[in-house]
Design a protein around this motif. Structure first.
Motif, PDB file in Angstrom:
ATOM      1  N   SER A   1       0.614  -0.716  -0.208  1.00  0.00           N
ATOM      2  CA  SER A   1       0.053   0.041  -0.498  1.00  0.00           C
ATOM      3  C   SER A   1       0.645   1.024   0.679  1.00  0.00           C
ATOM      4  CB  SER A   1      -1.258  -0.634   1.424  1.00  0.00           C
ATOM      5  OG  SER A   1      -1.447  -1.433   1.422  1.00  0.00           O
TER       6      SER A   1
ATOM      7  N   GLN B   1       1.403   3.881  -3.024  1.00  0.00           N
ATOM      8  CA  GLN B   1       0.881   5.487  -2.418  1.00  0.00           C
ATOM      9  C   GLN B   1       2.247   6.473  -3.242  1.00  0.00           C
ATOM     10  OE1 GLN B   1       0.035   5.971   1.575  1.00  0.00           O
ATOM     11  NE2 GLN B   1      -1.907   4.958   1.657  1.00  0.00           N
TER      12      GLN B   1
ATOM     13  N   GLN C   1     -10.776  -6.561 -14.752  1.00  0.00           N
ATOM     14  CA  GLN C   1     -10.470  -5.028 -14.035  1.00  0.00           C
ATOM     15  C   GLN C   1      -9.213  -4.469 -15.082  1.00  0.00           C
ATOM     16  OE1 GLN C   1     -11.832  -4.287 -11.521  1.00  0.00           O
ATOM     17  NE2 GLN C   1     -12.890  -5.898 -10.553  1.00  0.00           N
TER      18      GLN C   1
ATOM     19  N   LYS D   1      -5.995  -0.119  -7.661  1.00  0.00           N
ATOM     20  CA  LYS D   1      -7.381   0.710  -8.331  1.00  0.00           C
ATOM     21  C   LYS D   1      -7.457   1.354  -7.640  1.00  0.00           C
ATOM     22  CE  LYS D   1     -10.156  -1.332 -11.003  1.00  0.00           C
ATOM     23  NZ  LYS D   1     -10.228  -1.386 -12.370  1.00  0.00           N
ATOM     24  N   GLN D   2      -7.857   1.977  -5.801  1.00  0.00           N
ATOM     25  CA  GLN D   2      -7.523   2.865  -5.367  1.00  0.00           C
ATOM     26  C   GLN D   2      -6.631   3.875  -5.333  1.00  0.00           C
ATOM     27  OE1 GLN D   2      -6.112   2.108  -1.265  1.00  0.00           O
ATOM     28  NE2 GLN D   2      -8.225   3.168  -0.509  1.00  0.00           N
ATOM     29  N   GLN D   3      -4.950   3.985  -6.460  1.00  0.00           N
ATOM     30  CA  GLN D   3      -4.239   4.841  -6.801  1.00  0.00           C
ATOM     31  C   GLN D   3      -4.165   5.277  -7.868  1.00  0.00           C
ATOM     32  OE1 GLN D   3      -2.458   6.073  -5.128  1.00  0.00           O
ATOM     33  NE2 GLN D   3      -3.003   4.730  -2.655  1.00  0.00           N
ATOM     34  N   ASN D   4      -4.929   4.236  -8.657  1.00  0.00           N
ATOM     35  CA  ASN D   4      -5.513   4.764 -10.154  1.00  0.00           C
ATOM     36  C   ASN D   4      -4.371   3.914 -11.094  1.00  0.00           C
ATOM     37  OD1 ASN D   4      -7.963   5.781 -10.119  1.00  0.00           O
ATOM     38  ND2 ASN D   4      -6.664   7.617  -9.453  1.00  0.00           N
TER      39      ASN D   4
ATOM     40  N   PRO E   1      -7.367  -4.333  -5.588  1.00  0.00           N
ATOM     41  CA  PRO E   1      -7.444  -3.510  -4.654  1.00  0.00           C
ATOM     42  C   PRO E   1      -6.584  -2.246  -4.366  1.00  0.00           C
ATOM     43  CG  PRO E   1      -8.301  -5.273  -4.071  1.00  0.00           C
ATOM     44  CD  PRO E   1      -7.378  -5.415  -4.688  1.00  0.00           C
ATOM     45  N   ILE E   2      -5.947  -2.551  -4.060  1.00  0.00           N
ATOM     46  CA  ILE E   2      -4.884  -1.469  -3.580  1.00  0.00           C
ATOM     47  C   ILE E   2      -4.540  -0.539  -5.110  1.00  0.00           C
ATOM     48  CG2 ILE E   2      -2.731  -0.622  -2.843  1.00  0.00           C
ATOM     49  CD1 ILE E   2      -2.479  -3.548  -1.274  1.00  0.00           C
TER      50      ILE E   2
ATOM     51  N   ASN F   1      -5.296  -9.475  -3.057  1.00  0.00           N
ATOM     52  CA  ASN F   1      -5.221  -7.860  -2.914  1.00  0.00           C
ATOM     53  C   ASN F   1      -4.360  -6.903  -3.019  1.00  0.00           C
ATOM     54  OD1 ASN F   1      -5.422  -9.571   0.376  1.00  0.00           O
ATOM     55  ND2 ASN F   1      -3.532 -10.751   0.481  1.00  0.00           N
TER      56      ASN F   1
END
Length: 322
Positions: free
Chosen positions: A52, A56, A209, A104-107, A101-102, A98
């Motif tokens: 994560s 980021q 995805q 995708k969260q950060q595009n 999703p991480i 796992n």
């Protein structure tokens, strides 16, 4: 505050280093798993927490490109500064559970190189060894057959060390011997997990995805140990199977283990090129440039435990890469 200032300074350093000499550079990251939590038996793997903060950091300080765009822009020398692309090898189920999703969260997106023979509940031979050593009920294991003697299993650290030693010993044996030895060891342990790898349905979901899927052979062999016909079948049949499963072209290939000479030969580069693939990837650490062989592009596994050390390593490798 001090960390933010240091990261900002390192970002400027990375910009300069990645364009030094007018030759833009591409950093290709390689992962295998994103574990639920740190695992002493798999010390080199990212977990949710570490992956994560790494994503980021990349989203904030680097230009993360899809692999196809990154390779094209590498070749025509149009990469932006601090260019990075993200890859995964083998096809572990936690990639979907796992990692995605991480990402995708950060595009962000990534490319996943799949060893198709392990889909649908398969387990790679090395995972069989790791999980067997983890679950052996006795406090020691006799590995004299491999010249290793009796090795202790009292603590988790001892089990991890034993697994690493045995994996190194078995790695370059012919595939059938590796499999036989790992299965013999597994027979001494409690039932082992059979859901480590993606299923076919999960691979389709990974592709749906928006993630790129690449080839990684059928059975993840050491290509350098195979005859030409077997190596060709491993590479070509993997590509054909994945294309049929996903109804999409498979454009990129990663050599299993990935070290020229030890794991694959120049003849295997020619096989990948003839399949045809658009590019292929090794595990030689470094940064790719326009002068790099597009059929042996280097990749690097990040292992640093803090953002500052991660950034320092990126800057150093950009500089080292020319």
């Amino acid at each position: 505050m001090m960390q933010a200032l240091a990261l900002s300074l390192l970002t400027h350093c990375a910009t300069w280093a990645s364009t030094r000499g007018g030759q833009n550079k591409l950093f290709i990251l390689i992962y295998h798993q994103v574990l639920d939590a740190p695992d002493v038996m798999r010390p080199g793997e990212a977990d949710i927490a570490s992956f994560s903060w790494q994503m980021q950091l990349l989203a904030r300080h680097f230009n993360v490109l899809p692999l196809a765009e990154a390779v094209a822009r590498l070749q025509d020398r149009s990469l932006p500064p601090r260019a990075v692309t993200i890859t995964f090898d083998d096809g572990y189920a936690d990639n979907l559970r796992n990692a995605v999703p991480i990402l995708k969260q950060q595009n962000l997106s990534a490319t996943f190189f799949i060893a198709s023979g392990y889909l649908e509940g398969g387990r790679m031979w090395n995972d069989t060894v790791i999980e067997a050593i983890r679950n052996l009920p006795q406090p020691e294991v006799d590995l004299s057959a491999f010249g290793l003697g009796v090795m202790p299993l009292v603590s988790p650290a001892q089990r991890a060390a034993t697994a690493r030693t045995l994996l190194k010993c078995l790695k370059h044996l012919p595939p059938e011997q590796r499999l036989a030895h790992s299965q013999a060891l597994a027979a001494q342990a409690t039932p082992l997990p059979d859901d480590l790898m993606l299923t076919r349905a999960q691979l389709r979901e990974l592709h749906a995805q928006g993630m790129e899927i690449g080839g990684h052979t059928v059975n993840h062999p050491i290509l350098a140990t195979l005859d030409k016909a077997t190596a060709t079948a491993e590479i070509a049949e993997n590509k054909a199977y994945l294309e049929q499963l996903l109804a999409a072209p498979i454009r990129f290939f990663a050599y299993p283990n990935g070290r020229l000479g030890d794991d694959y030969l120049l003849a295997h580069r020619d096989i990948a090129k003839a399949c045809p693939y658009q590019a292929a990837f090794s595990t030689h650490p470094g940064v790719a440039t326009a002068a790099s062989d597009v059929w042996q592009l280097p990749r690097f596994t990040p292992w640093d435990a803090t953002p500052l050390r991660f950034m320092l390593r990126m800057v150093w490798l950009y500089l080292k890469g020319g």
